[in-house]
Design an enzyme around this catalytic site. Structure first.
Site, PDB file in Angstrom:
ATOM      1  N   LYS A  25       0.814  -1.219   0.045  1.00 60.76           N
ATOM      2  CA  LYS A  25       0.073  -0.013  -0.106  1.00 60.76           C
ATOM      3  C   LYS A  25       0.882   1.193   0.119  1.00 60.76           C
ATOM      4  CE  LYS A  25      -4.343  -1.468   1.960  1.00 60.76           C
ATOM      5  NZ  LYS A  25      -5.415  -0.966   3.073  1.00 60.76           N
ATOM      6  N   ASP A  67      -9.970   3.387   1.757  1.00 60.95           N
ATOM      7  CA  ASP A  67     -10.265   2.961   3.200  1.00 60.95           C
ATOM      8  C   ASP A  67     -10.955   4.089   3.851  1.00 60.95           C
ATOM      9  OD1 ASP A  67      -9.497   0.550   2.845  1.00 60.95           O
ATOM     10  OD2 ASP A  67      -7.216   1.065   3.212  1.00 60.95           O
TER      11      ASP A  67
HETATM   12  P1  NDP Z   1      -0.768  -2.645  11.581  1.00 63.41           P
HETATM   13  O1  NDP Z   1      -0.125  -3.712  11.637  1.00 63.41           O
HETATM   14  O2  NDP Z   1      -0.214  -1.366  10.586  1.00 63.41           O
HETATM   15  O3  NDP Z   1      -1.049  -1.767  12.840  1.00 63.41           O
HETATM   16  C1  NDP Z   1      -1.537  -2.498  14.070  1.00 63.41           C
HETATM   17  C2  NDP Z   1      -1.597  -1.820  15.228  1.00 63.41           C
HETATM   18  O4  NDP Z   1      -2.223  -2.783  16.325  1.00 63.41           O
HETATM   19  C3  NDP Z   1      -0.503  -1.207  15.920  1.00 63.41           C
HETATM   20  O5  NDP Z   1      -0.600   0.246  16.436  1.00 63.41           O
HETATM   21  C4  NDP Z   1      -0.113  -2.033  16.947  1.00 63.41           C
HETATM   22  O6  NDP Z   1       0.787  -1.630  18.020  1.00 63.41           O
HETATM   23  C5  NDP Z   1      -1.510  -2.444  17.353  1.00 63.41           C
HETATM   24  N1  NDP Z   1      -1.488  -3.537  18.156  1.00 63.41           N
HETATM   25  C6  NDP Z   1      -1.247  -4.974  17.902  1.00 63.41           C
HETATM   26  N2  NDP Z   1      -1.508  -5.855  18.665  1.00 63.41           N
HETATM   27  C7  NDP Z   1      -2.035  -4.900  19.745  1.00 63.41           C
HETATM   28  C8  NDP Z   1      -2.367  -5.167  21.290  1.00 63.41           C
HETATM   29  N3  NDP Z   1      -2.410  -6.484  21.661  1.00 63.41           N
HETATM   30  N4  NDP Z   1      -2.843  -4.552  22.014  1.00 63.41           N
HETATM   31  C9  NDP Z   1      -2.608  -3.140  21.734  1.00 63.41           C
HETATM   32  N5  NDP Z   1      -2.263  -2.648  20.330  1.00 63.41           N
HETATM   33  C10 NDP Z   1      -1.972  -3.568  19.536  1.00 63.41           C
HETATM   34  O7  NDP Z   1      -2.288  -2.800  11.134  1.00 63.41           O
HETATM   35  P2  NDP Z   1      -3.207  -2.168  10.165  1.00 63.41           P
HETATM   36  O8  NDP Z   1      -3.321  -0.727  11.040  1.00 63.41           O
HETATM   37  O9  NDP Z   1      -3.269  -2.340   8.862  1.00 63.41           O
HETATM   38  O10 NDP Z   1      -4.699  -3.096  10.726  1.00 63.41           O
HETATM   39  C11 NDP Z   1      -5.203  -3.284  11.929  1.00 63.41           C
HETATM   40  C12 NDP Z   1      -6.229  -4.108  12.029  1.00 63.41           C
HETATM   41  O11 NDP Z   1      -7.354  -3.344  11.105  1.00 63.41           O
HETATM   42  C13 NDP Z   1      -6.331  -5.378  11.057  1.00 63.41           C
HETATM   43  O12 NDP Z   1      -6.274  -6.549  11.876  1.00 63.41           O
HETATM   44  C14 NDP Z   1      -7.343  -5.300  10.100  1.00 63.41           C
HETATM   45  O13 NDP Z   1      -8.047  -6.644  10.436  1.00 63.41           O
HETATM   46  C15 NDP Z   1      -8.243  -4.271  10.348  1.00 63.41           C
HETATM   47  N6  NDP Z   1      -8.345  -3.500   8.882  1.00 63.41           N
HETATM   48  C16 NDP Z   1      -9.674  -3.439   8.474  1.00 63.41           C
HETATM   49  C17 NDP Z   1     -10.203  -2.779   7.323  1.00 63.41           C
HETATM   50  C18 NDP Z   1     -11.523  -2.850   6.958  1.00 63.41           C
HETATM   51  O14 NDP Z   1     -11.663  -2.918   5.781  1.00 63.41           O
HETATM   52  N7  NDP Z   1     -12.360  -2.942   7.516  1.00 63.41           N
HETATM   53  C19 NDP Z   1      -8.794  -2.142   6.620  1.00 63.41           C
HETATM   54  C20 NDP Z   1      -7.653  -2.305   7.077  1.00 63.41           C
HETATM   55  C21 NDP Z   1      -7.353  -2.963   8.192  1.00 63.41           C
HETATM   56  P3  NDP Z   1       2.227  -1.926  17.912  1.00 63.41           P
HETATM   57  O15 NDP Z   1       2.825  -0.969  16.846  1.00 63.41           O
HETATM   58  O16 NDP Z   1       2.666  -1.558  19.281  1.00 63.41           O
HETATM   59  O17 NDP Z   1       2.654  -3.431  17.660  1.00 63.41           O
END
Ligand code: NDP
Length: 291
Positions: A66, A102
């Site tokens: 992306k 998005d």
């Molecule tokens: P990224 O990997 O870019 O970011 C994930 C985020 O979640 C980071 O800030 C990470 O923190 C945090 N995180 C992960 N595990 C935990 C935890 N146990 N407690 C607190 N924070 C946590 O993923 P994306 O942002 O791309 O996607 C996030 C979710 O959104 C995905 O799982 C996806 O399913 C969903 N999504 C849905 C879409 C839709 O169309 N409905 C579109 C895009 C995404 P850290 O950096 O500290 O690890």
């Protein structure tokens, strides 16, 4: 001539886009195909040149491409530039333009539940790619302020510093020590971490961290994760009687906005929803109090 569309990802086999777009194409009787393309990161440039060379009309872009696609494009829209990510590429006579659907897709899924975002105080949990799209979408839709809370406060701060110059409402950043104070002034909570993905003990532990009781009675809770549909956070919000919106609506609307850019017509949303496995008795994206 058959219009060729597709999605670039690595891996791509998990992508729900071919099923969703394919069902809409079939329902409308269009002469088009939508294919999954497994594009390795090192082949991204060649693959994009192929879009132009082969006359592919457009592609969606999923992980991990992306951000990386941007350097190969002839232009990107404002949202994609601000978010720093493109999920839709349109081939316009050989010139490739990138869009981010998005952010507006999320906004549509929330507004479809009957909520108007204008004037609402929002809190976004997470500081990854989905959080970036959510912040920009909420800002464009007129949220009065957006707090960004991440388990690493530094990541939230860096994101807010980067986005603040490009959006109108004030952005605040904090770590989880601010959850209670922030929830107390939140009309709209957006769960944008991957913590609730696939349920299990991590999802439960994450949900139990959140002070749902601090949210005002009229607050709404959105989880961008759609596997499972009723995430640990939405289950807790429902238990409190709050309005909830699941992540499938965002997936459908980002796809619908891309479909329109590719083919110039609106796809049937219910057909897309069914292709994604939404139960027929569920409304498109919202479960609200008493609904
Ligand atoms: P990224 O990997 O870019 O970011 C994930 C985020 O979640 C980071 O800030 C990470 O923190 C945090 N995180 C992960 N595990 C935990 C935890 N146990 N407690 C607190 N924070 C946590 O993923 P994306 O942002 O791309 O996607 C996030 C979710 O959104 C995905 O799982 C996806 O399913 C969903 N999504 C849905 C879409 C839709 O169309 N409905 C579109 C895009 C995404 P850290 O950096 O500290 O690890």
């Amino acid at each position: 001539m058959t219009t060729i569309l597709g999605v670039f990802g690595w891996p791509v086999s998990h992508s729900k886009s071919p099923a969703m777009h394919g069902a809409a194409i079939a329902a409308l009787g269009l002469d088009a195909v939508y294919c999954p393309f497994a594009v390795q990161p090192e082949a991204l440039g060649d693959a994009l040149r192929g879009v132009g060379a082969l006359g592919i009309r457009g592609v969606n872009v999923t992980l991990p491409h992306k951000q990386a696609v941007i350097e190969y494009l002839d232009g990107v829209d404002d949202d994609a530039r601000t978010i720093g990510a493109v999920n839709t590429i349109v081939n316009d006579g050989g010139a490739l333009f990138g869009f981010n659907t998005d952010a507006p897709g999320l906004v549509r899924s929330i507004e479809e539940s009957g909520l108007s975002i204008a004037g609402l105080r929002a809190t976004v949990l997470g500081a990854g790619g989905a959080a970036r799209a959510a912040i920009v979408g909420l800002a464009r839709a007129g949220a009065s302020e957006v707090a960004v809370l991440a388990r690493r406060a530094g990541a939230a701060r860096a994101l807010v510093e980067e986005l603040a110059p490009h959006v109108a409402p004030p952005l605040r950043a904090a770590g989880y020590e601010a959850l209670g104070e922030s929830f107390g002034r939140t009309d709209l909570l957006i769960q944008a971490t991957s913590a609730t993905l696939r349920g299990g003990s991590e999802a439960e532990a994450f949900a139990s961290l959140l002070p749902m009781d601090a949210l005002p009675e009229a607050a709404a809770v959105v989880d961008l994760v759609y596997e499972p549909l009723r995430t640990s956070v939405l289950v807790r919000a429902e238990a409190r009687g709050l309005r909830t919106v699941d992540g499938l609506g965002m997936l459908i609307h980002q796809g619908a906005l891309a479909f329109r850019r590719f083919l110039g017509v609106d796809p049937p949303l219910e057909v897309m929803a069914k292709a994604l496995g939404r139960p027929e008795d569920a409304s498109l994206s919202a479960r609200s109090k008493g609904a």
